[in-house]
Design a protein around this motif. Structure first.
Motif, PDB file in Angstrom:
ATOM      1  N   TRP A  20       0.841  -1.205   0.000  1.00  0.00           N
ATOM      2  CA  TRP A  20       0.000   0.000   0.000  1.00  0.00           C
ATOM      3  C   TRP A  20       0.867   1.243   0.000  1.00  0.00           C
ATOM      4  O   TRP A  20       0.607   2.222  -0.692  1.00  0.00           O
ATOM      5  CB  TRP A  20      -0.926   0.019   1.217  1.00  0.00           C
ATOM      6  N   ARG A  24       0.857   4.078  -2.842  1.00  0.00           N
ATOM      7  CA  ARG A  24       0.516   5.473  -2.558  1.00  0.00           C
ATOM      8  C   ARG A  24       1.646   6.408  -2.972  1.00  0.00           C
ATOM      9  O   ARG A  24       1.417   7.543  -3.373  1.00  0.00           O
ATOM     10  CB  ARG A  24       0.182   5.655  -1.088  1.00  0.00           C
ATOM     11  N   ARG A 152      -9.533   0.655  -1.783  1.00  0.00           N
ATOM     12  CA  ARG A 152      -8.491   1.201  -2.649  1.00  0.00           C
ATOM     13  C   ARG A 152      -8.737   0.894  -4.112  1.00  0.00           C
ATOM     14  O   ARG A 152      -8.471   1.716  -4.968  1.00  0.00           O
ATOM     15  CB  ARG A 152      -7.124   0.633  -2.251  1.00  0.00           C
ATOM     16  N   ASN A 174     -10.802   7.058   0.121  1.00  0.00           N
ATOM     17  CA  ASN A 174      -9.475   6.445  -0.003  1.00  0.00           C
ATOM     18  C   ASN A 174      -9.293   5.654  -1.295  1.00  0.00           C
ATOM     19  O   ASN A 174      -8.245   5.026  -1.481  1.00  0.00           O
ATOM     20  CB  ASN A 174      -9.205   5.523   1.193  1.00  0.00           C
ATOM     21  N   SER A 176      -8.151   4.494  -4.688  1.00  0.00           N
ATOM     22  CA  SER A 176      -6.963   4.851  -5.443  1.00  0.00           C
ATOM     23  C   SER A 176      -7.112   4.545  -6.932  1.00  0.00           C
ATOM     24  O   SER A 176      -6.581   5.263  -7.767  1.00  0.00           O
ATOM     25  CB  SER A 176      -5.753   4.105  -4.882  1.00  0.00           C
TER      26      SER A 176
END
Length: 380
Positions: A20, A24, A152, A174, A176
């Protein structure tokens, strides 16, 4: 069939956390690739690394069955990963995950899901990955993902989703990566993705998008990659990408665009890669890249360009690759600057053998890189 994975070691969790963090920070090391944008491929690799690494350290207890029509009501309480791809689920009722509060990954791909109850994922606040691709959904429930605060990755590709609404993704602060290729979208309305404040990747390729509201991408300050490949776009209103201040890669290949101007690209000050291949662009203004000073890769092959200002390309000091082949180049003095640019530049403008004259007749099929400026005619 379905598989239920139960945690018996912390190793998988630690590995997931590392992946993760990698995702990120977007540490992308893929070399540039002409056919597949490199960062998009790298992001997907990170996703698959996450899935594989996430399962490391887990004991798998499998209950194999075929033709399941619903999610089993009595899943083990410690279930972390649920795999029920390639069954015959048609609907997702309310509270399907309410008994497994630790669930973090759900794969329901290639079922026959047509509808999702607005409360289907209620309570699944730890869920990180949801795969619904390859189903038969024509619409998504309004606020149907509002409990997925830690999600995500959301995969909705290969469905029949025809429209999006502003509240559809509310609560997903959150998220992504949102994958929606191979659907039936025709338009992107205002504020569609506004709740997705952490979104890095948005894939809308292989839809039927004809129009994009100038406010469609409001809120996507963190977006790095936008894929609009293979849609029906004829024009894009000025400023449509203005809110995408962090965007690094934009793919507009295989559309019907006839023009590309500086105002089209306004706001994309961090853009590094732009692909507008196989459209219908006939000319480019000299200031088209005025708002994109960081461009390193530009794909313009397969359009209707007769000439391009070579001085414009020469002034792009960071340009590493420019693809101009498969255009109907008119080899007269209007491309003098382009001939000079190709002879002088260190940028890769491959494949040179496909960069050829179409007219006038005496230059037909001549490779442009073999021309000399003083032999090009000037005709009224």
């Amino acid at each position: 069939m379905y598989e239920v994975l139960v945690l018996i070691s912390s190793a998988g969790s630690q590995r997931a956390e590392q992946l993760w963090r990698l995702q990120r920070s977007l540490v992308l090391t893929d070399p540039p690739c002409y056919h597949t944008p490199s960062k998009h491929r790298a992001l997907h690799r990170i996703k698959h690394l996450f899935i594989r690494g996430y399962e490391a350290g887990y004991r798998v207890s499998r209950a194999v069955a075929k033709g399941l029509e619903s999610i089993p009501p009595k899943l083990p309480l410690d279930t972390w990963i649920l795999k029920m791809g390639e069954n015959i689920l048609q609907d997702l009722p309310a509270n399907i995950l309410s008994s497994v509060l630790k669930i973090e990954s759900v794969n329901l791909e290639r079922n026959s899901i047509k509808s999702i109850h607005p409360q289907a994922f209620a309570g699944a606040q730890r869920l990180m990955l949801l795969n619904l691709q390859g189903n038969r959904m024509s619409k998504l429930p309004v606020k149907g993902f509002k409990d997925l605060l830690n999600l995500r990755f959301l995969m909705l590709g290969q469905n029949q989703i025809a429209s999006l609404k502003p509240n559809m993704f509310i609560g997903m602060r959150n998220l992504s990566e949102l994958d929606m290729p191979l659907n039936a979208l025709t338009a992107l309305p205002p504020n569609t993705f506004k709740p997705l404040i952490a979104l890095k990747v948005l894939d809308l390729s292989l839809n039927r998008i004809q129009s994009i509201s100038p406010k469609a991408f409001v809120g996507l300050d963190e977006l790095l990659f936008l894929n609009l490949d293979n849609n029906k776009l004829k024009n894009i209103q000025d400023g449509t990408f203005g809110s995408l201040i962090g965007l690094e890669m934009l793919v507009l290949d295989n559309n019907l665009l006839s023009t590309l101007t500086a105002d089209t690209l306004q706001g994309l000050s961090n853009l590094q890669e732009l692909y507008v291949r196989k459209n219908e662009i006939e000319s480019l203004p000299a200031d088209v890249f005025r708002h994109t000073p960081k461009l390193t890769h530009v794909g313009l092959s397969g359009n209707r360009l007769h000439a391009v200002d070579g001085n414009m390309l020469a002034n792009m000091q960071g340009l590493k690759e420019v693809f101009l082949h498969d255009n109907p180049w008119k080899c007269d003095c209007s491309i003098n600057s382009l001939v000079h640019y190709i002879a002088q530049t260190r940028a890769n403008h491959s494949p040179l053998q496909r960069l050829r004259c179409t007219s006038p007749e005496e230059f037909r099929d001549r490779p442009i890189h073999q021309l000399k400026s003083d032999e090009l005619p000037c005709r009224a």
